[in-house]
Design an enzyme around this catalytic site. Structure first.
Site, PDB file in Angstrom:
ATOM      1  N   ASP A  77      45.218 -31.205  48.466  1.00 37.40           N
ATOM      2  CA  ASP A  77      45.831 -31.151  49.800  1.00 37.40           C
ATOM      3  C   ASP A  77      46.750 -29.950  49.968  1.00 37.40           C
ATOM      4  O   ASP A  77      47.568 -29.646  49.096  1.00 37.40           O
ATOM      5  CB  ASP A  77      46.643 -32.428  50.073  1.00 37.40           C
ATOM      6  CG  ASP A  77      45.761 -33.658  50.215  1.00 37.40           C
ATOM      7  OD1 ASP A  77      44.527 -33.494  50.235  1.00 37.40           O
ATOM      8  OD2 ASP A  77      46.306 -34.768  50.309  1.00 37.40           O
ATOM      9  N   TYR A  81      29.542 -33.464  51.917  1.00 32.87           N
ATOM     10  CA  TYR A  81      30.770 -32.791  52.320  1.00 32.87           C
ATOM     11  C   TYR A  81      30.741 -31.372  51.765  1.00 32.87           C
ATOM     12  O   TYR A  81      30.864 -31.175  50.566  1.00 32.87           O
ATOM     13  CB  TYR A  81      31.983 -33.554  51.787  1.00 32.87           C
ATOM     14  CG  TYR A  81      33.322 -33.155  52.392  1.00 32.87           C
ATOM     15  CD1 TYR A  81      33.714 -31.831  52.469  1.00 32.87           C
ATOM     16  CD2 TYR A  81      34.190 -34.108  52.890  1.00 32.87           C
ATOM     17  CE1 TYR A  81      34.928 -31.461  53.024  1.00 32.87           C
ATOM     18  CE2 TYR A  81      35.415 -33.764  53.450  1.00 32.87           C
ATOM     19  CZ  TYR A  81      35.772 -32.426  53.514  1.00 32.87           C
ATOM     20  OH  TYR A  81      36.974 -32.076  54.061  1.00 32.87           O
ATOM     21  N   GLU A 134      37.819 -40.225  58.919  1.00 26.62           N
ATOM     22  CA  GLU A 134      38.184 -40.158  57.500  1.00 26.62           C
ATOM     23  C   GLU A 134      39.657 -40.533  57.401  1.00 26.62           C
ATOM     24  O   GLU A 134      40.516 -39.901  58.013  1.00 26.62           O
ATOM     25  CB  GLU A 134      37.950 -38.736  56.954  1.00 26.62           C
ATOM     26  CG  GLU A 134      38.228 -38.628  55.468  1.00 26.62           C
ATOM     27  CD  GLU A 134      38.199 -37.177  54.958  1.00 26.62           C
ATOM     28  OE1 GLU A 134      37.765 -36.271  55.680  1.00 26.62           O
ATOM     29  OE2 GLU A 134      38.666 -36.977  53.820  1.00 26.62           O
TER      30      GLU A 134
HETATM   31  O1  LIG Z   1      42.744 -30.121  56.434  1.00 24.15           O
HETATM   32  P1  LIG Z   1      41.482 -29.378  56.632  1.00 24.15           P
HETATM   33  O2  LIG Z   1      41.571 -27.966  56.135  1.00 24.15           O
HETATM   34  O3  LIG Z   1      40.997 -29.499  58.037  1.00 24.15           O
HETATM   35  O4  LIG Z   1      40.360 -30.059  55.666  1.00 24.15           O
HETATM   36  C1  LIG Z   1      39.866 -31.427  55.859  1.00 24.15           C
HETATM   37  C2  LIG Z   1      40.544 -32.317  54.954  1.00 24.15           C
HETATM   38  O5  LIG Z   1      41.894 -32.319  55.319  1.00 24.15           O
HETATM   39  C3  LIG Z   1      40.153 -33.757  54.653  1.00 24.15           C
HETATM   40  O6  LIG Z   1      38.792 -33.968  54.624  1.00 24.15           O
HETATM   41  C4  LIG Z   1      40.830 -34.014  53.337  1.00 24.15           C
HETATM   42  C5  LIG Z   1      42.139 -34.296  53.174  1.00 24.15           C
HETATM   43  N1  LIG Z   1      42.458 -34.375  51.860  1.00 24.15           N
HETATM   44  C6  LIG Z   1      41.355 -34.091  51.145  1.00 24.15           C
HETATM   45  C7  LIG Z   1      41.175 -33.981  49.774  1.00 24.15           C
HETATM   46  C8  LIG Z   1      39.941 -33.628  49.307  1.00 24.15           C
HETATM   47  C9  LIG Z   1      38.856 -33.449  50.172  1.00 24.15           C
HETATM   48  C10 LIG Z   1      39.029 -33.570  51.550  1.00 24.15           C
HETATM   49  C11 LIG Z   1      40.284 -33.868  52.047  1.00 24.15           C
END
Ligand SMILES: O=P(O)(O)OC[C@@H](O)[C@@H](O)c1c[nH]c2ccccc12
Length: 269
Positions: free
Chosen positions: A62, A176, A51
């Site tokens: 974020d 997701y 990703e």
């Molecule tokens: O950082 P984490 O807690 O491991 O979560 C995944 C995530 O960072 C990634 O999928 C992601 C980064 N920015 C996002 C914004 C919305 C959904 C998902 C995301």
């Protein structure tokens, strides 16, 4: 290519009784010149897909680690256009599925139709757009469908059952499963009902279900993976790349994908 590549690779791994592991990284963190080498590294570690985040000035979902990575990427001059252009040059050397994560605003600026076309041309297999609710997705989903690019939808723990059903029916590539309330970033506990939530998504989803948000260790990955098909790890991977700790990334992926599944009694940290 596209949705089909994600489907094929995920199907093969699951048929071999493997779980899925999708790392998130911020495009342009450390400069866009480091992107190819990071893709090569992650592919070699055996990840199921990558990703790739597009930096944006107002990233509402974020947490701090990814916000900081976004600021660094923007400071190094990274844009949606420069990421797509970079991918168009390097992507063909790798078979790992690539999924772009972008808020809708940069895509609007770029042009929605042109975005879908250029994603296709650059070998992007799927997209995640976290701030476009199901009711509004019609502005972009037909364009992605026209190019065979998977539109990956997110479910939240607050989504009521009928909404979960609709999201699960529509999602492509995978579903997701946002596993915490709040923004991205490490957590040391999950909600009591996390297993029931993931099981409910599994029951409704024709495609694999991956849990993301708050996963930062192999133990957590294996814990959540018992109820779904695998995990997405963002902040931890971003942090380790930033600190240059490649060996730790490798170990995190290995420990997520191997070892005994954990029982429900496991406590974190
Ligand atoms: O950082 P984490 O807690 O491991 O979560 C995944 C995530 O960072 C990634 O999928 C992601 C980064 N920015 C996002 C914004 C919305 C959904 C998902 C995301």
């Amino acid at each position: 290519m596209g949705k089909e590549r994600i489907d094929k690779i995920f199907r093969e791994k699951l048929a071999a009784k493997e779980k899925l592991f999708v790392p998130y990284m911020m495009a342009g963190d450390g400069g866009l010149d480091t992107l190819e080498e990071k893709i090569a590294f992650l592919e070699k570690c055996g990840v199921s897909a990558i990703e790739l985040g597009i930096p944006f000035s107002d990233p509402i979902a974020d947490g701090p680690v990814i916000q900081q990575a976004g600021i660094r990427a923007l400071e190094s001059g990274t844009t949606l256009a420069s990421v797509l252009e970079k991918l168009s040059v390097i992507r063909k050397k790798y078979t790992v599925p690539i999924i772009l994560m972008s808020y809708i605003n940069p895509i609007f600026q770029y042009g929605i139709e042109k975005f879908a076309r250029d994603c296709f041309a650059s070998g992007v297999d799927g997209v995640i757009i976290p701030d476009i609710p199901m009711e509004e997705e019609g502005i972009i989903s037909p364009h992605l469908a026209a190019y065979g690019i998977a539109c990956i939808r997110l479910a939240a723990m607050t989504s009521p059952p009928d909404r979960i059903k609709k999201i699960a029916e529509r999602t492509e590539g995978f579903l997701y499963a946002v596993s915490v309330m709040g923004t991205t970033g490490a957590r040391n506990a999950y909600a009591e009902n996390i297993s029931a939530y993931l099981r409910q998504l599994k029951e409704n989803s024709p495609v694999p279900v991956l849990a993301g948000f708050g996963v930062s260790s192999g133990k957590q990955a294996r814990y959540l993976s018992q109820y779904c098909d695998g995990v997405i790890v963002g902040s931890k991977i971003v942090d380790l790349f930033f600190k240059g700790k490649r060996e730790e990334i490798k170990r995190l992926i290995e420990s997520s994908l191997s070892g005994e599944p954990l029982t429900e009694k496991v406590k974190f940290p």
